[in-house]
Each structure stands twice: as C-alpha cells, then as structure tokens.
Design an enzyme around this catalytic site. Structure first.
Site, PDB file in Angstrom:
ATOM      1  N   CYS A  99      37.417  76.513 -24.958  1.00  0.00           N
ATOM      2  CA  CYS A  99      36.585  75.314 -25.035  1.00  0.00           C
ATOM      3  C   CYS A  99      35.144  75.678 -25.353  1.00  0.00           C
ATOM      4  O   CYS A  99      34.490  75.017 -26.166  1.00  0.00           O
ATOM      5  CB  CYS A  99      36.661  74.541 -23.720  1.00  0.00           C
ATOM      6  N   CYS A 195      39.342  69.246 -17.249  1.00  0.00           N
ATOM      7  CA  CYS A 195      39.214  67.791 -17.217  1.00  0.00           C
ATOM      8  C   CYS A 195      40.523  67.080 -17.521  1.00  0.00           C
ATOM      9  O   CYS A 195      40.863  66.106 -16.879  1.00  0.00           O
ATOM     10  CB  CYS A 195      38.143  67.343 -18.203  1.00  0.00           C
TER      11      CYS A 195
END
Length: 372
Positions: A99, A195
């Site tokens: 990420c 998340c």
C-alpha cells in the site's frame, strides 16, 4: 490563490493531524488530501466514512483546504489482488508494504503533483536525511512506533519528495500536542490491521474470496489431530483458531502451526512455542529493493527484521546474481514466514528489503527434498 507547496495525507487519525499541525505552525503552505482506498462492501466494518469526517474536521480546525481522491480501483489492482494470490499460494503477505509503495507514495504523490505541490507529508514515524548525495531513510526516534519497516520499498525519488514531520517525536508527545491544540482526533484510538478488514473476523472476510476447503491437521510425522477449514486461513506460528482439544497420546500443551502443504491441503502443527519445527537460521528472498538504488556490497553484515517490531537480528547477506538474497542469521529465528518482508538495517538506516521466499525450517527443507 497559489497551490499549496505540501500536501498532507490526512487519514483522519491523530498522527496525520499533528503532522499537518506542525507544518502549518512552521509557516508552510499546506493542504490536506484524504484517500479512499477501499470501495464500500456494505459491511459497515471499515471506518472510512468516520475517518473522512475526522479529516475534514481537522483541516477545518487548522484552516487549511482538503482534497479527496478515490484510489479504490488502484488499491484493488495494485494491492488486494496480490494479497489474495499470496494467500491462495499458502503464503502470508504484508499489504501495508505494498500500500505504501503502490498507493501512498505513488498515486498519492502523483495526485499531489497534479495539484501543484512540490512535496507530500504523512504521519509515519520515520525520518529522511540527505547526506553524501543521497536520501537516507532512518527509523523514527520512537522505536516502539517506528514504521520504516513498512517503508523499505521506497526509493530516492519518493524520499526526495516526502516529509515525515513526526519522525523526531515519541507517540505520547504527539497525543499531548494534539490535545493542547484541541484537535478533534487527539483521543482517537489508533487504527489497527487493514482497513478493508476492519474489526471483522479475518477468516470470514477471506472466505468471501478464497472459499473454504476443509482438510486434515496433522503433526509433522503424520499423526492426525484435527480438521481445518482451509490452509490459507493460517500462518506460521499461529496458535488461535486451531480448535484442537485434548488429543489422546499428547500432553495438554498449546498447538502451533508449523507448516502448510497447499497442494495436499494439509496443515501441520506441533506443541510448544519453541518447537524446533518453527526454527530456521537461513532464508532466501525474491528480488531485493535498495533505497540507495544498489546494495552496499555483494556480501555484507547488517541487522534485519523478519516481522514488524522484531528486535534487530544480526545477519550476513549475500546478493545473488538475479538480485535475490541469501541471508544467514547469527542465531535461530522463530516462524520466519514466506510472503512477509525481510528488512535490512545499518544502525538506524533502513537499507531496503525483499519478500521472503523460503527458509531452512525443517518442513520447508523436507518439501524441497520431496520435490527434487
């Protein structure tokens, strides 16, 4: 109105809030940017909307503009598809590393440049210094919060355009600064995990994409001790979720995952946290990434981490002709896991790292011998 010189990645947490506050108080021209990295799957388990509201509130409190970008498509293609492929192959990936490389320091950096900014800033606990003609990535001063492990895939271009305003602060002081400035995130709990998983059950989430395929749980010598719902739901060293009760002929001691045979759909377990089946002293990696652009030498000694927050481990590194690494440790390592990241350090400086491919743990050696 001229564009902001620095775009701060606003996550809706206390760290990015204080990063923005420190830059504003230093007289910098800044704006915030909130990234949406996961499309709503209807579960209400991801805190993205709450985080978005908090990011807006903080920027309002600081009197700075805020921008929004949806990177959910890029996240799916650049991070999540790899995440699923690794689990399906029986490995344990680290999506936070990807990420950072693919989203925060690629698409976010590009978006900041499109907005006319020169640099980006984030709330990571790390430092960048420019010495001897290159940028060096250093650990954060707060070793308990240091995040250089997750940033080891960055290069000179990204570091030259990045600020880490919290790198010289302990986390406790960040909380104090936020409270004194009356930032709405000053008491907000730190986010944990990924998340798109949120607070939900990991196995249930993964089963949406990798359907359950039950199989046998055995000891390394082949004794049956239970059934598993799918080998890719487990990782080396894991104790929870095995559901192995008292087994005749074995001591009433905890069981740990010590290996996986994806092709045979077998999960291997043994008793005791210090089982020799989890120990290794050597590992081999995929192609390494070097923050300086090249390794310090073909062979060198340094320290390493094979997981986040692990204490420094002394090792000897040999760079192979194909760019991969062969690493030997001074002492045995526990549960070194293929798919995770090996990150190398020289003191406080992060040199780079690579994805772990295999180790000399007993079951991996046996699997290689069987395949030969």
């Amino acid at each position: 109105m001229s564009p902001a010189r620095i775009i701060v990645g606003m996550s809706g947490g206390v760290d990015s809030s204080v990063a923005a506050l420190r830059l504003r108080n230093a007289g910098e021209s800044i704006a915030g940017l909130f990234m949406q990295n996961w499309a709503d799957d209807g579960s209400s388990d991801c805190r993205a909307e709450d985080d978005r509201r908090d990011a807006v509130a903080v920027c309002g409190r600081l009197g700075i503009p805020i921008h929004f970008r949806d990177f959910s498509g890029e996240y799916w293609a650049g991070v999540f598809e790899h995440f699923l492929a690794e689990y399906a192959a029986g490995r344990t990936p680290n999506p936070d590393v990807l990420c950072n490389r693919e989203i925060k320091f690629k698409h976010f950096l590009d978006a900041a440049h499109e907005l006319g900014a020169e640099k980006i800033a984030t709330g990571h606990y790390a430092r960048v210094v420019y010495e001897d003609g290159r940028h060096r990535l250093l650990r954060g001063v707060d070793r308990g919060k240091d995040q250089s492990y997750f940033l080891h895939q960055l290069g000179q271009k990204q570091l030259a355009a990045t600020l880490f305003p919290l790198g010289d602060l302990p986390k406790a002081e960040v909380r104090t600064i936020a409270r004194d400035a009356d930032l709405p995130t000053h008491a907000k709990k730190d986010s944990t995990g990924i998340c798109f998983i949120g607070e939900r059950d990991f196995r249930e989430f993964l089963s949406r994409y990798l359907p359950a395929r039950p199989g046998e749980i055995t000891t390394p010598d082949g004794r049956h001790v239970g059934e598993h719902p799918g080998v890719f739901y487990f990782t080396l060293g894991q104790r929870e979720g095995l559901n192995i009760g008292g087994v005749r002929g074995f001591e009433p001691a905890p069981w740990y995952v010590v290996g996986k045979d994806v092709a045979g759909n077998v999960l291997y377990v043994d008793q005791g946290a210090d089982t020799p089946w989890l120990r290794s002293t050597r590992l081999w990696t995929e192609t390494a990434h070097w923050i300086a652009g090249a390794p310090p030498a073909t062979r060198f000694s340094c320290t390493a981490q094979v997981r986040y927050r692990q204490a420094d481990q002394a090792c000897a590194v040999e760079v192979q002709d194909d760019g991969s690494l062969a690493v030997s440790f001074a002492g045995p390592q526990r549960a070194v896991t293929p798919g995770q990241s090996l990150v190398l350090y020289d003191g406080d400086e992060c040199l780079g790292g690579a994805v772990i491919a295999t180790t000399d743990a007993p079951l991996e050696q046996r699997a290689r011998a069987d395949a030969a």
